[in-house]
Scaffold this motif. Sequence first.
Motif, PDB file in Angstrom:
ATOM      1  N   LEU A 284      35.946   9.398   6.968  1.00  0.00           N
ATOM      2  CA  LEU A 284      37.335   9.870   6.642  1.00  0.00           C
ATOM      3  C   LEU A 284      37.211  10.587   5.328  1.00  0.00           C
ATOM      4  N   LEU A 285      37.846  11.828   5.154  1.00  0.00           N
ATOM      5  CA  LEU A 285      38.101  12.701   4.060  1.00  0.00           C
ATOM      6  C   LEU A 285      39.523  12.321   3.542  1.00  0.00           C
ATOM      7  N   VAL A 286      39.580  11.866   2.173  1.00  0.00           N
ATOM      8  CA  VAL A 286      40.646  11.156   1.691  1.00  0.00           C
ATOM      9  C   VAL A 286      41.051  11.992   0.473  1.00  0.00           C
ATOM     10  N   GLU A 303      31.817  11.304  -3.802  1.00  0.00           N
ATOM     11  CA  GLU A 303      32.729  12.182  -4.469  1.00  0.00           C
ATOM     12  C   GLU A 303      32.281  13.622  -4.330  1.00  0.00           C
ATOM     13  N   LEU A 304      33.432  14.250  -3.895  1.00  0.00           N
ATOM     14  CA  LEU A 304      33.551  15.827  -3.613  1.00  0.00           C
ATOM     15  C   LEU A 304      33.706  16.805  -4.764  1.00  0.00           C
ATOM     16  N   SER A 305      33.535  17.923  -4.754  1.00  0.00           N
ATOM     17  CA  SER A 305      33.745  19.128  -5.694  1.00  0.00           C
ATOM     18  C   SER A 305      34.264  20.324  -5.013  1.00  0.00           C
ATOM     19  N   HIS A 311      38.928  14.672  -3.969  1.00  0.00           N
ATOM     20  CA  HIS A 311      38.770  14.276  -2.598  1.00  0.00           C
ATOM     21  C   HIS A 311      37.585  13.187  -2.622  1.00  0.00           C
ATOM     22  N   ILE A 312      37.601  12.457  -1.555  1.00  0.00           N
ATOM     23  CA  ILE A 312      36.388  11.353  -1.763  1.00  0.00           C
ATOM     24  C   ILE A 312      36.088  11.419  -0.042  1.00  0.00           C
ATOM     25  N   ARG A 313      34.985  11.341   0.188  1.00  0.00           N
ATOM     26  CA  ARG A 313      34.380  10.895   1.735  1.00  0.00           C
ATOM     27  C   ARG A 313      34.037   9.643   1.987  1.00  0.00           C
TER      28      ARG A 313
END
Length: 336
Positions: A284-286, A303-305, A311-313
Amino acid sequence: MKIRKEVLEFQPYRVLEGNYKIWLDKNENPFDLPLWLKEEIFWKLRGLHFNRYPHITSMPLREALAEFLGLDVSNIAVGNGSDELINYLVRMFEGKYIVTTPPTFGMYSFYSKLYGIPIVEVPLDENFRIRGDEIAEKAKDALAVFIASPNNPTGNLQPEEEILKVLETGVPVVLDEAYVEFAGKSMLDYVQDYPNLIILRTFSKAFGLASIRAGYMIADSSVVDALYRIKSPFSVSSVTMAIAQTLLEHYEVVEERVRFIVKERERMYEELKSYAYPSDANFLLVKLDAYNYLLDRGIVVRELSGRLQGHIRITVGKREENDEVIKALKEFAGEF
């Protein structure tokens, strides 16, 4: 001795390491193989000759996949993970650049940058969908277009009609279906109609075999033939092939786990839908900047950038792991 400047400046692919209690950062299957299946694999390994090289073009696994998929073996190639296949695909075709659709899987750009191949980006729209007309326009001089469906890290399937717009250009389209088993929808049937369609799949996700490094490609026989002209010989071990073949023979194990993961994915989405996006994959993308909050509680997520900063996956794990994540995120969001 001088090392290339490009190599010294290259950013290596790294993952977090350490002693944490829950790992939900790599989209792995949370279940190891059952013991009875491992014992069957171990028995098969007794018959292998470890002093001999594996088949040079991985024919035993290619034949098993051809039977499993109802295809001709000439339409299938096998790699040491699908990453190895991407590595060759970015160098195999004529053209001036590759086209990618960020935010998406980073290895398409990773290998292109490594070989000095320019990258043209056509970002996903506000709903994380590809824009087929724009990609087709930008792809005129491309050596290949890379599209992930379901897309990583957003989790959504890409619209079939938009992918077809790109295929109509005749440019090689690499469609990464790494998470196809969780989506239940594929473009496999179009391979016979579009010789420029190249589908990538993996044994790392639904099959739960991330440790053995096995991926495969489905494409026109001319593409498979070209790949095996330049591919490193013996790159897929006999052990890897034997394990993957055994899972194909017991696909009911895969199906059972996929059903569980999909059910848990939907449960997690319902619990977190105030800030989670719908998903067709096993994650899930949150939209919560909760990476460090979770890490402090022993939970590792991705952790996304860039466009997805904040956002976090989250990989779907075992039920008890998912429960801990849900509880922690609700606490972070102030719902408790």
